[in-house]
Write a protein that holds these residues in place. Structure first.
Motif, PDB file in Angstrom:
ATOM      1  N   GLY A  93       0.797  -1.221   0.000  1.00  0.00           N
ATOM      2  CA  GLY A  93       0.000   0.000   0.000  1.00  0.00           C
ATOM      3  C   GLY A  93       0.823   1.260   0.000  1.00  0.00           C
ATOM      4  N   CYS A  94       2.060   1.162  -0.506  1.00  0.00           N
ATOM      5  CA  CYS A  94       2.944   2.324  -0.543  1.00  0.00           C
ATOM      6  C   CYS A  94       3.039   2.895  -1.949  1.00  0.00           C
ATOM      7  N   GLY A 105       8.108  14.396   4.693  1.00  0.00           N
ATOM      8  CA  GLY A 105       9.256  13.633   4.235  1.00  0.00           C
ATOM      9  C   GLY A 105      10.032  14.298   3.125  1.00  0.00           C
ATOM     10  N   ILE A 106       9.358  14.691   2.064  1.00  0.00           N
ATOM     11  CA  ILE A 106      10.021  15.276   0.904  1.00  0.00           C
ATOM     12  C   ILE A 106      10.691  16.601   1.252  1.00  0.00           C
ATOM     13  N   GLY A 107       9.896  17.531   1.773  1.00  0.00           N
ATOM     14  CA  GLY A 107      10.413  18.875   2.037  1.00  0.00           C
ATOM     15  C   GLY A 107      11.519  18.902   3.080  1.00  0.00           C
ATOM     16  N   THR A 108      11.360  18.125   4.146  1.00  0.00           N
ATOM     17  CA  THR A 108      12.370  18.132   5.205  1.00  0.00           C
ATOM     18  C   THR A 108      13.634  17.414   4.759  1.00  0.00           C
ATOM     19  N   CYS A 109      13.495  16.377   3.947  1.00  0.00           N
ATOM     20  CA  CYS A 109      14.657  15.709   3.361  1.00  0.00           C
ATOM     21  C   CYS A 109      15.476  16.690   2.527  1.00  0.00           C
ATOM     22  N   LEU A 110      14.815  17.468   1.695  1.00  0.00           N
ATOM     23  CA  LEU A 110      15.517  18.421   0.836  1.00  0.00           C
ATOM     24  C   LEU A 110      16.118  19.567   1.649  1.00  0.00           C
ATOM     25  N   THR A 111      15.404  20.021   2.661  1.00  0.00           N
ATOM     26  CA  THR A 111      15.892  21.131   3.486  1.00  0.00           C
ATOM     27  C   THR A 111      17.119  20.721   4.287  1.00  0.00           C
ATOM     28  N   GLU A 112      17.063  19.535   4.890  1.00  0.00           N
ATOM     29  CA  GLU A 112      18.144  19.091   5.760  1.00  0.00           C
ATOM     30  C   GLU A 112      19.179  18.225   5.036  1.00  0.00           C
ATOM     31  N   ARG A 113      18.919  17.921   3.759  1.00  0.00           N
ATOM     32  CA  ARG A 113      19.869  17.192   2.912  1.00  0.00           C
ATOM     33  C   ARG A 113      20.294  15.868   3.547  1.00  0.00           C
ATOM     34  N   ARG A 114      19.292  15.160   4.088  1.00  0.00           N
ATOM     35  CA  ARG A 114      19.590  13.882   4.737  1.00  0.00           C
ATOM     36  C   ARG A 114      18.374  12.976   4.646  1.00  0.00           C
ATOM     37  N   ARG A 115      18.584  11.696   4.961  1.00  0.00           N
ATOM     38  CA  ARG A 115      17.482  10.745   5.010  1.00  0.00           C
ATOM     39  C   ARG A 115      16.571  11.085   6.183  1.00  0.00           C
ATOM     40  N   PHE A 139       3.748  18.348  10.067  1.00  0.00           N
ATOM     41  CA  PHE A 139       3.352  19.677  10.570  1.00  0.00           C
ATOM     42  C   PHE A 139       1.856  19.895  10.437  1.00  0.00           C
ATOM     43  N   HIS A 140       1.322  19.716   9.232  1.00  0.00           N
ATOM     44  CA  HIS A 140      -0.089  19.984   8.999  1.00  0.00           C
ATOM     45  C   HIS A 140      -0.964  18.861   9.569  1.00  0.00           C
ATOM     46  N   VAL A 141      -2.054  19.233  10.172  1.00  0.00           N
ATOM     47  CA  VAL A 141      -2.988  18.259  10.729  1.00  0.00           C
ATOM     48  C   VAL A 141      -3.453  17.280   9.669  1.00  0.00           C
ATOM     49  N   ARG A 142      -3.718  17.782   8.463  1.00  0.00           N
ATOM     50  CA  ARG A 142      -4.266  16.917   7.419  1.00  0.00           C
ATOM     51  C   ARG A 142      -3.282  15.861   6.932  1.00  0.00           C
ATOM     52  N   ASN A 143      -1.984  15.983   7.280  1.00  0.00           N
ATOM     53  CA  ASN A 143      -0.989  15.005   6.822  1.00  0.00           C
ATOM     54  C   ASN A 143      -0.638  13.963   7.880  1.00  0.00           C
ATOM     55  N   THR A 144      -1.296  14.009   9.036  1.00  0.00           N
ATOM     56  CA  THR A 144      -0.880  13.144  10.143  1.00  0.00           C
ATOM     57  C   THR A 144      -1.304  11.682   9.968  1.00  0.00           C
ATOM     58  N   GLY A 145      -2.028  11.381   8.918  1.00  0.00           N
ATOM     59  CA  GLY A 145      -2.406   9.986   8.683  1.00  0.00           C
ATOM     60  C   GLY A 145      -1.397   9.223   7.851  1.00  0.00           C
ATOM     61  N   MET A 146      -0.374   9.892   7.355  1.00  0.00           N
ATOM     62  CA  MET A 146       0.577   9.229   6.458  1.00  0.00           C
ATOM     63  C   MET A 146       1.957   9.097   7.088  1.00  0.00           C
ATOM     64  N   SER A 147       2.731   8.188   6.519  1.00  0.00           N
ATOM     65  CA  SER A 147       4.143   8.037   6.872  1.00  0.00           C
ATOM     66  C   SER A 147       4.956   8.257   5.603  1.00  0.00           C
ATOM     67  N   ALA A 162      -0.280   5.681   3.496  1.00  0.00           N
ATOM     68  CA  ALA A 162      -1.380   6.286   4.237  1.00  0.00           C
ATOM     69  C   ALA A 162      -2.105   5.246   5.086  1.00  0.00           C
ATOM     70  N   ARG A 163      -1.426   4.110   5.326  1.00  0.00           N
ATOM     71  CA  ARG A 163      -2.029   3.062   6.159  1.00  0.00           C
ATOM     72  C   ARG A 163      -1.973   3.464   7.631  1.00  0.00           C
ATOM     73  N   ALA A 164      -3.108   3.354   8.316  1.00  0.00           N
ATOM     74  CA  ALA A 164      -3.171   3.739   9.721  1.00  0.00           C
ATOM     75  C   ALA A 164      -2.351   2.795  10.600  1.00  0.00           C
ATOM     76  N   ASP A 165      -2.163   1.529  10.145  1.00  0.00           N
ATOM     77  CA  ASP A 165      -1.432   0.551  10.951  1.00  0.00           C
ATOM     78  C   ASP A 165       0.057   0.492  10.612  1.00  0.00           C
ATOM     79  N   GLN A 166       0.535   1.460   9.845  1.00  0.00           N
ATOM     80  CA  GLN A 166       1.965   1.488   9.515  1.00  0.00           C
ATOM     81  C   GLN A 166       2.773   1.702  10.797  1.00  0.00           C
ATOM     82  N   THR A 167       3.752   0.841  11.035  1.00  0.00           N
ATOM     83  CA  THR A 167       4.541   0.946  12.262  1.00  0.00           C
ATOM     84  C   THR A 167       5.876   1.619  11.989  1.00  0.00           C
ATOM     85  N   GLU A 168       6.471   2.156  13.035  1.00  0.00           N
ATOM     86  CA  GLU A 168       7.775   2.784  12.890  1.00  0.00           C
ATOM     87  C   GLU A 168       8.844   1.762  12.535  1.00  0.00           C
TER      88      GLU A 168
END
Length: 319
Positions: free
Chosen positions: A84-85, A129-139, A148-156, A178-184
């Motif tokens: 589902g990715c 993921g995308i924006g912070t990766c590019l800003t910090e130049r790291r994985r 950051f945004h409330v509407r994005n908190t369902g995704m990994s 966007a799976r709710a059961d995605q684990t760290e």
């Protein structure tokens, strides 16, 4: 913290604490999102999308790079797509250029704003993921309510930067779920594969950029970065990947000033080094000619007598 406190409240509280930003990379990104970019975590507006004509222009700029990357993106999607990715590739500004997702999952991802032309820079979308990766130049791995945004908190989102042949960041590789059961723990497994794919793309792009050169693969302490040097026919290093530049103390970005490979790799210089190179060239020519000195001399562009003299000086025999 009170479990009833909203995500937006938690974000804003963290941005008011200098110590939190100093301790946590996520809090530091939240702080940038509010203080530098003036974003509101409660904003539920979908990500901005560029016009089709503008997307085509960006794709034209990235055409060669995308041709190199495409089979590696396909391979990555074959590993994570059934979970589902989605696999996404962006430019340096966070605009999605290419995507791979199942037909069944496409409506969900598009509802999240994960589609070609969408701008996922940290400046527009805050911590992601995308924006912070590019800003910090790291994985990075941005898991659900780390966004950051409330509407994005369902995704990994699991991302790795890709650097070009001049050591400059050229793209972000993203796997989003966007799976709710995605684990760290599962995110970390995907993260290892994303990093490996980013390295494969970086290596392939570097080899394509220096297709006429000899490529030396060097050892490095950084397993997830390509450590390659491009060496021309004169044994001069004319290119190096970002990690090779770091490992050998070369200019961080931009075209390299040609330098002898012996200087960079720490090999012997001077006459002994030239003798080794000359001996190797003569041995190769003799091998190609099956030991025929006259034929080998023609390959080397010298006379037969000259080659005999060189062979004697280098301690080589006709046999």
């Amino acid at each position: 913290m009170d479990p009833k406190t909203s995500h937006a409240d938690r974000v804003l509280e963290a941005t008011r604490s200098a110590s939190a930003a100093a301790r946590s990379q996520i809090a530091a990104s939240w702080h940038r999102s509010v203080q530098k970019h003036g974003l509101d975590p409660n904003n539920r507006r979908a990500p901005d999308k560029i016009e089709h004509a503008a997307l085509r222009e960006r794709l034209e700029v990235y055409e060669k790079f995308m041709m190199v990357a495409a089979p590696r993106l396909d391979a990555l999607y074959s590993l994570v797509g059934q979970s589902g990715c989605a696999v996404l590739m962006t430019d340096t500004e966070g605009v999605i250029l290419d995507q791979r997702m199942s037909d069944a999952d496409t409506p969900a991802f598009e509802s999240w704003g994960l589609s070609a032309g969408a701008n996922w820079s940290e400046e527009r979308e805050g911590t992601n993921g995308i924006g912070t990766c590019l800003t910090e130049r790291r994985r990075v791995i941005i898991h659900q309510d780390e966004h950051f945004h409330v509407r994005n908190t369902g995704m990994s989102c699991i991302d790795a930067p890709i650097f070009d042949e001049n050591g400059q960041i050229v793209a972000a590789l993203d796997v989003s779920s966007a799976r709710a059961d995605q684990t760290e723990a599962f995110n970390r497994l995907i993260g290892a594969q994303v990093a490996q794919t980013a390295r494969a793309i970086e290596e392939a792009n570097f080899r394509a950029a220096f297709s006429a050169a000899r490529i030396i693969v060097a050892e490095s302490s950084e397993a997830d970065s390509a450590t390659l040097l491009a060496v021309d026919s004169h044994d001069l290093v004319i290119g190096a990947t970002r990690e090779a530049r770091r490992a050998f103390g070369l200019a961080g970005t931009g075209p390299l000033a040609a330098r002898p490979a012996a200087d960079i790799l720490g090999q012997e210089d001077g006459p002994t080094g030239f003798q080794r190179a000359e001996r190797a060239a003569v041995v190769r020519a003799l091998a190609r000619a099956d030991g025929n000195v006259s034929q080998a001399a023609r390959q080397l562009g010298v006379g037969r007598a000259t080659l005999y003299r060189r062979m004697k000086r280098l301690g080589l025999h006709e046999t």
